[in-house]
Design an enzyme around this catalytic site. Structure first.
Site: not given
Lengths: 219, 219
Positions: A178-179
């Site tokens: 993800c981030r």
DNA sequence: GCGATAATCAATAATTACATTGAATCGTTG
DNA sequence: CAACGATTCAATGTAATTATTGATTATCGC
């Protein structure tokens, strides 16, 4: 005897950089910009803040040399001024994780509790991508995926994970990302996938770091 | 959908670290502590600030996980909480130097103008120390030298440089160092030595970095 | 215990940072 | 060129930081 005047001037500039980093929502902005250039509206939307507020934060960061802006049509596109910015944020996170009891507690309690396995490194993922022996899952929202992702990655936002399980090959290991290192989404995805009987692991860190390491990005 | 609560808590902690670094005199304190543990009085003296003020800065830094304190008799000895702290400061300096016009101007104008030669690396100095083919000069004040210096280095504070030239062998190259990459003392020393006909160069960075790199320290 | 020294605490006043609001630019698009 | 959308600007009140001062706690030497 000692250097006073030019040194103080320098230290004041260094302090300006650090002070500007010292705001949770500006760090969030940097996290977003680490994934790629964005315009003000989108950033305001992501953070759930008024546009004027975000604009002011961005300008403060521009004054501190953290971001750069460029007008494109009616949008103003902001981006990180240099990859050094991500490195600085990471260095600060490292200090916090090592020396602040609360951070260690949250990280170990909330994050690693859900993932006892080692994350897979970027280089290892690269080579296994070439072999085609993994399924890569980008669990970020669709718009972030659209603006740049690991080549070949499938976009399955967390909320749709269960609904789209059938698209996955149970025989292949699943790698989720993800981030970044302090984003819970990939932890959550891995935990749920394992419950479903998949062999799943996280990618080390996330998208900003993938791009910052010079790995290929597809969009 | 996205992680809100634990993530915000983390980012607030990260911001605390950065915000606490965002003060010129706290950066100076870190520069001093990078050379080794110190007590409050000495630090206040070095910075020319009231003791209460320094004490409050130190406590703020302790709350942010930047420094640690330990009572020794009637003194309280402060030290950097971990080497990560120096790394974080360096990362911030790098951002500033790369992206803030004024910093680049000061650095190139005031510093490098006086030293067109490349500095010598720590590893190279190590090996040349073993060969005995260099004279190493610590140009910091005597008390900082006393609390830790490069093995075999001569302490010649800037003010005494001319008076003690005779102690140097003109045939040997002289390597000068001081507090770090943004301390002008070693630049100044090198410039004056060259004027006197010596072959002189700076050591890369300075004492805190030497110690942080795991090189031997003598005291 | 009694001073003396080192450090912290508590309270203050001055400054600065922050979010919010509404108005003003700037560039596009019809 | 007028209307619109994206962004910035300016002004406001509130909150947080900071330096300073004087009082207080902790430890040592006597």
């Amino acid at each position: 005897m000692s250097s006073t005047s030019p040194k103080l001037a320098l230290f004041e500039q260094f302090a300006l950089v650090a002070k500007t980093l010292g705001h949770p929502q500006r760090l969030e902005l940097i996290e977003q910009l680490g994934q790629g250039p964005r315009h003000v509206d989108l950033l305001a939307d992501k953070l759930g803040l008024p546009i004027a507020n975000v604009s002011q934060h961005l300008q403060a960061m521009r004054r501190a040399g953290l971001v750069a802006a460029e007008r494109q049509g009616k949008y103003v596109i902001y981006r990180l001024a240099s990859p050094d910015v991500l490195a600085a944020v990471q260095a600060i996170q490292q200090v916090a994780e090592a020396n602040l009891a609360e951070v260690g507690r949250v990280v170990r309690g909330y994050f690693y509790q859900r993932d006892c396995l080692e994350p897979i490194s970027r280089d290892e993922l690269q080579s296994r991508l070439r072999d085609g022996t993994v399924t890569v899952l980008d669990v970020r929202p669709a718009d972030e995926y659209a603006l740049g992702h690991v080549p070949g990655a499938l976009n399955v936002p967390l909320g749709e994970l269960e609904a789209r399980l059938s698209a996955l090959d149970p025989a292949q290991e699943v790698i989720a990302y993800c981030r970044g290192p302090y984003c819970v989404m990939s932890f959550e995805a891995v935990a749920r996938l394992r419950q479903m009987g998949f062999s799943a692991r996280r990618l080390q860190d996330g998208m900003p770091e993938w791009a910052a390491a010079g790995q290929p990005v597809e969009s």
